[in-house]
Design an enzyme around this catalytic site. Sequence first.
Site, mmCIF file in Angstrom:
data_model
loop_
_atom_site.group_PDB
_atom_site.id
_atom_site.type_symbol
_atom_site.label_atom_id
_atom_site.label_comp_id
_atom_site.label_asym_id
_atom_site.label_seq_id
_atom_site.Cartn_x
_atom_site.Cartn_y
_atom_site.Cartn_z
ATOM 1 N N PRO A 75 0.812 -1.214 0.000
ATOM 2 C CA PRO A 75 0.000 0.000 0.000
ATOM 3 C C PRO A 75 0.853 1.274 0.000
ATOM 4 O O PRO A 75 1.809 1.386 0.771
ATOM 5 C CB PRO A 75 -0.781 -0.113 1.311
ATOM 6 C CG PRO A 75 0.079 -0.954 2.184
ATOM 7 C CD PRO A 75 0.841 -1.888 1.300
ATOM 8 N N TYR A 93 -6.101 13.247 -13.421
ATOM 9 C CA TYR A 93 -7.079 12.141 -13.360
ATOM 10 C C TYR A 93 -8.495 12.629 -13.070
ATOM 11 O O TYR A 93 -9.357 11.799 -12.736
ATOM 12 C CB TYR A 93 -6.734 11.176 -12.213
ATOM 13 C CG TYR A 93 -5.295 10.789 -12.056
ATOM 14 C CD1 TYR A 93 -4.668 9.955 -12.979
ATOM 15 C CD2 TYR A 93 -4.557 11.229 -10.955
ATOM 16 C CE1 TYR A 93 -3.338 9.576 -12.798
ATOM 17 C CE2 TYR A 93 -3.242 10.848 -10.768
ATOM 18 C CZ TYR A 93 -2.644 10.029 -11.695
ATOM 19 O OH TYR A 93 -1.342 9.655 -11.502
ATOM 20 N N CYS A 95 -0.403 28.677 -16.046
ATOM 21 C CA CYS A 95 -0.968 29.187 -17.291
ATOM 22 C C CYS A 95 -1.602 28.069 -18.115
ATOM 23 O O CYS A 95 -1.137 27.746 -19.202
ATOM 24 C CB CYS A 95 0.163 29.867 -18.058
ATOM 25 S SG CYS A 95 -0.421 30.749 -19.475
HETATM 26 N N1 LLP Z 1 2.861 -1.390 -6.010
HETATM 27 C C1 LLP Z 1 3.043 -1.081 -7.300
HETATM 28 C C2 LLP Z 1 3.802 -1.981 -8.139
HETATM 29 C C3 LLP Z 1 2.495 0.101 -7.824
HETATM 30 O O1 LLP Z 1 2.676 0.398 -9.105
HETATM 31 C C4 LLP Z 1 1.758 0.963 -6.983
HETATM 32 C C5 LLP Z 1 1.196 2.205 -7.498
HETATM 33 C C6 LLP Z 1 1.609 0.604 -5.624
HETATM 34 C C7 LLP Z 1 2.158 -0.594 -5.185
HETATM 35 C C8 LLP Z 1 0.868 1.456 -4.632
HETATM 36 O O2 LLP Z 1 -0.449 1.665 -4.971
HETATM 37 P P1 LLP Z 1 -1.434 2.435 -3.956
HETATM 38 O O3 LLP Z 1 -1.571 1.573 -2.723
HETATM 39 O O4 LLP Z 1 -0.789 3.723 -3.653
HETATM 40 O O5 LLP Z 1 -2.695 2.572 -4.690
HETATM 41 N N2 LLP Z 1 -0.531 8.702 -9.109
HETATM 42 C C9 LLP Z 1 -1.766 7.951 -8.991
HETATM 43 C C10 LLP Z 1 -1.537 6.588 -8.413
HETATM 44 C C11 LLP Z 1 -0.558 5.759 -9.223
HETATM 45 C C12 LLP Z 1 -0.239 4.461 -8.591
HETATM 46 C C13 LLP Z 1 0.849 3.769 -9.316
HETATM 47 N N3 LLP Z 1 1.263 2.544 -8.726
HETATM 48 C C14 LLP Z 1 -2.748 8.768 -8.147
HETATM 49 O O6 LLP Z 1 -2.405 9.876 -7.739
HETATM 50 O O7 LLP Z 1 -3.877 8.331 -7.938
#
Ligand code: LLP
Length: 417
Positions: free
Chosen positions: A275, A317, A347
């Site tokens: 996470p 997003y 801008c």
């Molecule tokens: N493991 C891997 C291989 C990942 O690619 C990611 C996130 C995570 C774990 C963690 O995921 P989480 O628990 O944070 O959902 N910038 C986007 C989110 C991109 C996530 C990319 N990978 C946003 O702001 O929503």
Amino acid sequence: MDSFINSIDFFKGNDPEQIVANYGTPLYVYSEEVIRSRMKAVAGVITKYDYTANYSIKANTNIEILKVALSEGINCDAMSVGELMILKKAGFPSDRIFFVPNNVCDEELEYAIDNDIVTSLDSLSQLEKYGQLASKKCKGYECAVRINPGVGAGHSDKVVTAGKKTKFGVAEADIDKIHEVLDRYGLKLVGINQHIGSQFLDPQPYLDAVRNLLRIARGFKGLKFIDFGGGYGIPYHKLDGEADYPMGDFKKRLEPILDEFVKDYGYAPLFKSEPGRFCVAEGGVILARVHAVKENYGHAYAGTDVGMHVLIRPAMYDSYHDVEIIRDGKVVPRENLSEITVTGPICESGDIIAKDRLLPQIKEGDLACVLDAGAYGYSMASTYNTRPRPAEVMICMDGSVKLIRRRETFEDLMRLF
Ligand code: LLP
């Protein structure tokens, strides 16, 4: 909920006006207490079997936050050599780091090999490259492979990281080829991992993906670990009463799936999850100064110093972040609401933080407090329009306010030329 800030006393009695008088705006402010509580929650997802939560540091790489993870006893996953380096600097030993890169060059893989960091390869081609490099070091070198289970989930197509239309992982149909490459280089496969996507509040897709990965895992003998990935969501619409991720219910539903696997497999490998957002999102807010209030063709705008360079999620997003208005250090109650769009100084017409929101009357000089900005906030910030990146402060457990990253300066920006 009328105010998240007040409901948990986010600033621990500190006056937000005083904080920004000391550190300026825009300013990322973190609550050590909230972050620790979320890290404790993920550390307890599986209690019956050996388990580690790997905080996925791409969400927030501030070194002080990494030190919080270190002291909470959770491990981390990293996506790049930069992330590996900062983890080492924060004090993480190699055996508490999992490297899950995508499309990297020899030097990046060599860095992980030289530092004995377990690495997951994301394609047959990367596995081949890793085999060539690792077999120079020794025979029987350990590695993991990221599986793409063919289905994904997430809040936007841009964050769905498994499925038939994404670049990630090795497709199930190619699993035999994994064995061929492993044999060719004498690599030892010790783990498999997946990450289906990000930000779901319904645990079902994740549970389905766990069951599916465990089905695939039965085809690999002798695994030391199985990593189910991250993605647990947080309530971005909390002021409208959106509920938290149902962690207790999720744990209850996960355990029988693991039991069934362990019975068939003969033993329980180490289970992991990854996470990112869940650990830090709610523990971070941005304080922005309102510099202009105007009406354009019947639409009201509050122009702040938080734009897409500070928080790109809404522009990238269409993400939703709640906003609270602070005047004279106090949250303005949600009364006499009218529709207004909160924007930044960049801008671009997409430079929007909160679109068409019902907010209390906003005045020039107010502070806008953008909630749930602890994940993918600063870590995705940029210097677009040649604006230095903000500072970051932490409200510590004892209520003291600590600068944990200084504001970037114009000199910093000029230094690269
Ligand atoms: N493991 C891997 C291989 C990942 O690619 C990611 C996130 C995570 C774990 C963690 O995921 P989480 O628990 O944070 O959902 N910038 C986007 C989110 C991109 C996530 C990319 N990978 C946003 O702001 O929503």
